[in-house]
Design a protein around this motif. Structure first.
Motif, PDB file in Angstrom:
ATOM      1  N   VAL A 238       0.837  -1.195   0.000  1.00 52.69           N
ATOM      2  CA  VAL A 238       0.000   0.000   0.000  1.00 52.69           C
ATOM      3  C   VAL A 238       0.874   1.248   0.000  1.00 52.69           C
ATOM      4  O   VAL A 238       0.597   2.212  -0.710  1.00 52.69           O
ATOM      5  N   GLU A 239       1.941   1.233   0.773  1.00 50.19           N
ATOM      6  CA  GLU A 239       2.875   2.360   0.847  1.00 50.19           C
ATOM      7  C   GLU A 239       4.101   2.069  -0.014  1.00 50.19           C
ATOM      8  O   GLU A 239       4.564   0.937  -0.076  1.00 50.19           O
ATOM      9  N   LYS A 240       4.642   3.096  -0.645  1.00 52.04           N
ATOM     10  CA  LYS A 240       5.873   2.940  -1.430  1.00 52.04           C
ATOM     11  C   LYS A 240       7.032   2.681  -0.473  1.00 52.04           C
ATOM     12  O   LYS A 240       7.259   3.455   0.455  1.00 52.04           O
ATOM     13  N   PRO A 241       7.778   1.572  -0.639  1.00 48.35           N
ATOM     14  CA  PRO A 241       8.899   1.292   0.248  1.00 48.35           C
ATOM     15  C   PRO A 241      10.019   2.327   0.105  1.00 48.35           C
ATOM     16  O   PRO A 241      10.204   2.899  -0.973  1.00 48.35           O
ATOM     17  N   SER A 242      10.742   2.551   1.177  1.00 48.47           N
ATOM     18  CA  SER A 242      11.825   3.536   1.145  1.00 48.47           C
ATOM     19  C   SER A 242      13.001   3.058   0.289  1.00 48.47           C
ATOM     20  O   SER A 242      13.706   3.852  -0.303  1.00 48.47           O
ATOM     21  N   GLU A 243      13.199   1.745   0.234  1.00 45.27           N
ATOM     22  CA  GLU A 243      14.300   1.180  -0.551  1.00 45.27           C
ATOM     23  C   GLU A 243      13.730   0.327  -1.683  1.00 45.27           C
ATOM     24  O   GLU A 243      12.896  -0.541  -1.450  1.00 45.27           O
ATOM     25  N   ALA A 244      14.169   0.578  -2.896  1.00 44.17           N
ATOM     26  CA  ALA A 244      13.659  -0.140  -4.059  1.00 44.17           C
ATOM     27  C   ALA A 244      14.196  -1.569  -4.107  1.00 44.17           C
ATOM     28  O   ALA A 244      15.366  -1.809  -3.828  1.00 44.17           O
ATOM     29  N   ALA A 245      13.316  -2.507  -4.487  1.00 40.90           N
ATOM     30  CA  ALA A 245      13.710  -3.899  -4.677  1.00 40.90           C
ATOM     31  C   ALA A 245      14.264  -4.053  -6.096  1.00 40.90           C
ATOM     32  O   ALA A 245      13.913  -3.279  -6.992  1.00 40.90           O
ATOM     33  N   PRO A 246      15.138  -5.036  -6.325  1.00 37.07           N
ATOM     34  CA  PRO A 246      15.652  -5.238  -7.685  1.00 37.07           C
ATOM     35  C   PRO A 246      14.549  -5.751  -8.618  1.00 37.07           C
ATOM     36  O   PRO A 246      13.688  -6.510  -8.207  1.00 37.07           O
ATOM     37  N   LEU A 247      14.588  -5.327  -9.867  1.00 38.85           N
ATOM     38  CA  LEU A 247      13.618  -5.744 -10.869  1.00 38.85           C
ATOM     39  C   LEU A 247      14.048  -7.091 -11.443  1.00 38.85           C
ATOM     40  O   LEU A 247      15.159  -7.224 -11.950  1.00 38.85           O
ATOM     41  N   SER A 248      13.182  -8.088 -11.344  1.00 38.85           N
ATOM     42  CA  SER A 248      13.480  -9.425 -11.854  1.00 38.85           C
ATOM     43  C   SER A 248      13.434  -9.420 -13.379  1.00 38.85           C
ATOM     44  O   SER A 248      12.519  -8.872 -13.984  1.00 38.85           O
ATOM     45  N   ALA A 249      14.433 -10.044 -14.003  1.00 35.40           N
ATOM     46  CA  ALA A 249      14.500 -10.100 -15.470  1.00 35.40           C
ATOM     47  C   ALA A 249      13.319 -10.863 -16.052  1.00 35.40           C
ATOM     48  O   ALA A 249      12.842 -10.544 -17.142  1.00 35.40           O
ATOM     49  N   SER A 250      12.804 -11.864 -15.347  1.00 33.85           N
ATOM     50  CA  SER A 250      11.683 -12.653 -15.864  1.00 33.85           C
ATOM     51  C   SER A 250      10.340 -11.939 -15.701  1.00 33.85           C
ATOM     52  O   SER A 250       9.340 -12.371 -16.262  1.00 33.85           O
ATOM     53  N   PHE A 251      10.292 -10.840 -14.940  1.00 34.43           N
ATOM     54  CA  PHE A 251       9.066 -10.057 -14.769  1.00 34.43           C
ATOM     55  C   PHE A 251       9.331  -8.599 -15.127  1.00 34.43           C
ATOM     56  O   PHE A 251       9.046  -7.690 -14.360  1.00 34.43           O
ATOM     57  N   SER A 252       9.890  -8.365 -16.319  1.00 33.25           N
ATOM     58  CA  SER A 252      10.221  -7.002 -16.741  1.00 33.25           C
ATOM     59  C   SER A 252       9.589  -6.633 -18.087  1.00 33.25           C
ATOM     60  O   SER A 252      10.140  -5.847 -18.839  1.00 33.25           O
ATOM     61  N   ALA A 253       8.404  -7.185 -18.363  1.00 36.08           N
ATOM     62  CA  ALA A 253       7.719  -6.892 -19.626  1.00 36.08           C
ATOM     63  C   ALA A 253       7.004  -5.551 -19.592  1.00 36.08           C
ATOM     64  O   ALA A 253       6.644  -5.019 -20.639  1.00 36.08           O
ATOM     65  N   GLY A 254       6.787  -5.007 -18.412  1.00 39.01           N
ATOM     66  CA  GLY A 254       6.148  -3.700 -18.288  1.00 39.01           C
ATOM     67  C   GLY A 254       4.643  -3.777 -18.141  1.00 39.01           C
ATOM     68  O   GLY A 254       4.020  -4.807 -18.395  1.00 39.01           O
TER      69      GLY A 254
END
Length: 96
Positions: free
Chosen positions: A35-51
């Motif tokens: 619900v809230e934007k996290p303060s630290e971004a998680a890495p974007l997984s290559a298998s879930f990067s279709a947009g």
């Protein structure tokens, strides 16, 4: 989680609104959405990067989940690691 809840991705800028929700963890870019934007971004997984595309509805094959994208991003949506697909528009009846 109830309909109308707005979720934000921990991996990118994607934001969705819950239309229909079942049991499971909604993910974007391989990371759980919150619900809230996290303060630290998680890495974007290559298998879930279709947009994601703004204004499109995303659904699962069982029909338990339906999400409306209100802000697009680089990550793709999934529930418990299973990718969601864009909901197709219903065809209008032919007018002869």
């Amino acid at each position: 989680m109830k309909p109308g809840t707005r979720l934000r991705s921990a991996a990118d800028d994607t934001e969705v609104m819950v239309i229909r929700c079942g049991a499971g963890t909604i993910q974007c870019g391989g990371a759980p959405m919150t619900v809230e934007k996290p303060s630290e971004a998680a890495p974007l997984s290559a298998s879930f990067s279709a947009g994601t595309m703004m204004g499109k509805r995303y659904v699962d094959t069982a029909g338990q989940f339906e999400l409306l994208c209100v802000k697009p991003g680089k990550g793709s949506l999934a529930v418990d690691g299973v990718a969601l697909v864009v909901k197709e528009a219903k065809p209008l009846p032919a007018s002869d």
